[in-house]
Design a protein around this motif. Structure first.
Motif, PDB file in Angstrom:
ATOM      1  N   VAL A 265       0.909  -1.232  -0.054  1.00  0.00           N
ATOM      2  CA  VAL A 265      -0.129   0.012  -0.035  1.00  0.00           C
ATOM      3  C   VAL A 265       0.820   1.240   0.099  1.00  0.00           C
ATOM      4  CG1 VAL A 265      -1.586   1.269   1.265  1.00  0.00           C
ATOM      5  CG2 VAL A 265      -1.924  -1.251   1.203  1.00  0.00           C
ATOM      6  N   GLY A 268       2.083   2.206  -3.207  1.00  0.00           N
ATOM      7  CA  GLY A 268       1.299   2.800  -4.362  1.00  0.00           C
ATOM      8  C   GLY A 268       0.327   1.668  -5.133  1.00  0.00           C
ATOM      9  N   SER A 270      -2.884  -0.376  -5.514  1.00  0.00           N
ATOM     10  CA  SER A 270      -4.308  -0.105  -5.316  1.00  0.00           C
ATOM     11  C   SER A 270      -4.647  -1.257  -4.512  1.00  0.00           C
ATOM     12  CB  SER A 270      -5.083   0.251  -6.467  1.00  0.00           C
ATOM     13  OG  SER A 270      -6.290   0.293  -6.114  1.00  0.00           O
ATOM     14  N   GLY A 276      -1.017   0.563 -10.047  1.00  0.00           N
ATOM     15  CA  GLY A 276       0.177   0.558  -9.078  1.00  0.00           C
ATOM     16  C   GLY A 276       1.387  -0.052  -9.843  1.00  0.00           C
ATOM     17  N   TYR A 321      -2.931   6.024   1.579  1.00  0.00           N
ATOM     18  CA  TYR A 321      -3.420   5.701   0.370  1.00  0.00           C
ATOM     19  C   TYR A 321      -4.915   6.403   0.169  1.00  0.00           C
ATOM     20  CZ  TYR A 321      -6.215   2.398  -2.045  1.00  0.00           C
ATOM     21  OH  TYR A 321      -7.046   1.760  -3.055  1.00  0.00           O
ATOM     22  N   SER A 322      -5.571   6.417   1.342  1.00  0.00           N
ATOM     23  CA  SER A 322      -6.714   7.210   1.133  1.00  0.00           C
ATOM     24  C   SER A 322      -6.730   8.613   0.927  1.00  0.00           C
ATOM     25  CB  SER A 322      -7.548   7.298   2.773  1.00  0.00           C
ATOM     26  OG  SER A 322      -7.815   5.977   3.247  1.00  0.00           O
ATOM     27  N   GLN A 324      -4.270   9.747  -1.051  1.00  0.00           N
ATOM     28  CA  GLN A 324      -4.143   9.868  -2.502  1.00  0.00           C
ATOM     29  C   GLN A 324      -5.330   9.369  -3.588  1.00  0.00           C
ATOM     30  OE1 GLN A 324      -1.663   5.915  -3.502  1.00  0.00           O
ATOM     31  NE2 GLN A 324      -0.666   6.972  -5.154  1.00  0.00           N
ATOM     32  N   GLU A 325      -6.161   8.501  -2.899  1.00  0.00           N
ATOM     33  CA  GLU A 325      -7.168   8.086  -3.792  1.00  0.00           C
ATOM     34  C   GLU A 325      -8.188   9.195  -4.037  1.00  0.00           C
ATOM     35  OE1 GLU A 325      -8.132   4.866  -5.533  1.00  0.00           O
ATOM     36  OE2 GLU A 325      -5.898   5.074  -5.019  1.00  0.00           O
TER      37      GLU A 325
END
Length: 335
Positions: A265, A268, A270, A276, A321-322, A324-325
């Motif tokens: 994660v 990068g 997903s 990724g 991660y959240s 980035q999304e």
């Protein structure tokens, strides 16, 4: 001012630049962490031997991160990677080891290499068949195998397995060889995932399994292949752990799945599949190992606090991660 029509080399707008930066976010984060470690715990990276030890110790978790990353790219995941590493390592050790409770069927290192690979890949294939052919939820399937093979490992042996052939422990027990195996694995699978038909099928399956089937991709075969690779890489991770310690540890493989998820994660990859890079996952491995080594070398952090801090690192990875999304979603929605 509108960014439309502005060209940044091969990028057509600042949105393209931002998307590329998001996709490669691991590298600036890694650079910042390295700088922070140099300032606060300089002994961690003070010598070439220290850096080599960090990389050497990260080989098993690196192989598991690679295994998990390939699963995630296909839109699936594997909770059983640590259990597969542990069971395949313990089973093979019982076959070729000479400890009092070992089976000692053979003392051939070559047999050991083949056996541990076959055991891991076979378990992975069964995972893939259950998920790809019979439609079992990957969480339930791999969770069941995690419990089964952790229990099976303990049933085989509750003490370290010793008396292993010298050649068998050589790959994981020699720093440069172990690091080379990790690098080669990432290079090979990086090329496969980017340029081969199988790699493109994995990305397509992860992006939209139904659409992938519509264009003629055998998604069942892809999923089975992905889990077979995951099982194989997990088994090689078990081999590396065995070589690093010189024995098969009684608790081999325990707790590694969470670090593997964190590495993937942070790198990068997903959680929802289809996005990724394998190279990013390698950056996640290096980041985790540097943080772990810095914690071990820090006088301000006790041994009993390290596990808690590892959990915080995993939480930060999820938050990154959240974030980035969300940013990616806003950019794509505005185009």
């Amino acid at each position: 001012m509108s960014t439309e029509g502005i060209s940044f080399g091969r990028f057509e707008s600042t949105d393209d630049v931002l998307l590329v930066l998001l996709e490669n976010m691991i590298w600036p984060i890694l650079a910042l962490v390295v700088l922070g470690v140099f300032l606060m715990v300089p002994q961690t990276l003070a010598a070439t031997s220290s850096i080599q030890l960090i990389l050497w110790g990260g080989v098993p978790i690196g192989l598991l991160v690679l295994a998990e990353s390939i699963c995630l790219l296909s839109g699936h995941f594997d909770l059983s990677i640590g259990a597969i590493a542990g069971f395949s390592g313990m089973f093979t050790g019982m076959v070729i080891g000479t400890c009092p409770s070992c089976w000692s069927i053979t003392h051939s290192a070559v047999v050991g290499f083949v056996l541990i690979s076959v055991v891991g890949a076979t378990i992975g294939i069964v995972n893939g068949i259950m998920v790809g052919r019979f439609g079992i939820n990957p969480f339930l399937q791999t969770l069941a195998f995690l419990i089964i093979f952790q229990g099976a490992r303990t049933a085989l042996q509750t003490q370290p397995v010793t008396g292993l052939p010298r050649l068998y422990i050589y790959p994981g027990g020699t720093a440069n060889v172990a690091i080379a195996i990790l690098v080669i694995a990432f290079v090979v699978f990086g090329i496969v995932m980017r340029y081969s038909r199988f790699g493109q099928a994995v990305y397509a399956t992860g992006s939209d399994e139904h659409s992938a089937r519509e264009v003629g991709i055998d998604t069942e075969r892809v999923i089975i292949g992905v889990y077979a690779i995951s099982g194989f890489l997990s088994a090689i991770a078990g081999l590396m752990i065995t070589g690093f310690t010189g024995v098969v540890p009684a608790l081999i493989g325990d707790g590694l799945v969470f670090q593997a998820f964190a590495g993937a994660v942070i790198g990068g990859v997903s959680l929802f599949g289809g996005r990724g890079k394998v190279t990013g996952a390698l950056g996640g491995v290096i980041l985790i190992q540097i943080i772990q080594s810095a914690l071990n070398n820090s006088a301000a952090v006790g041994a009993t606090q390290i596990q808690m801090i590892n959990g915080v690192v995993l939480l930060i990875a999820i938050l990154l991660y959240s974030t980035q999304e969300r940013i990616r979603g806003r950019i794509l929605a505005s185009t």
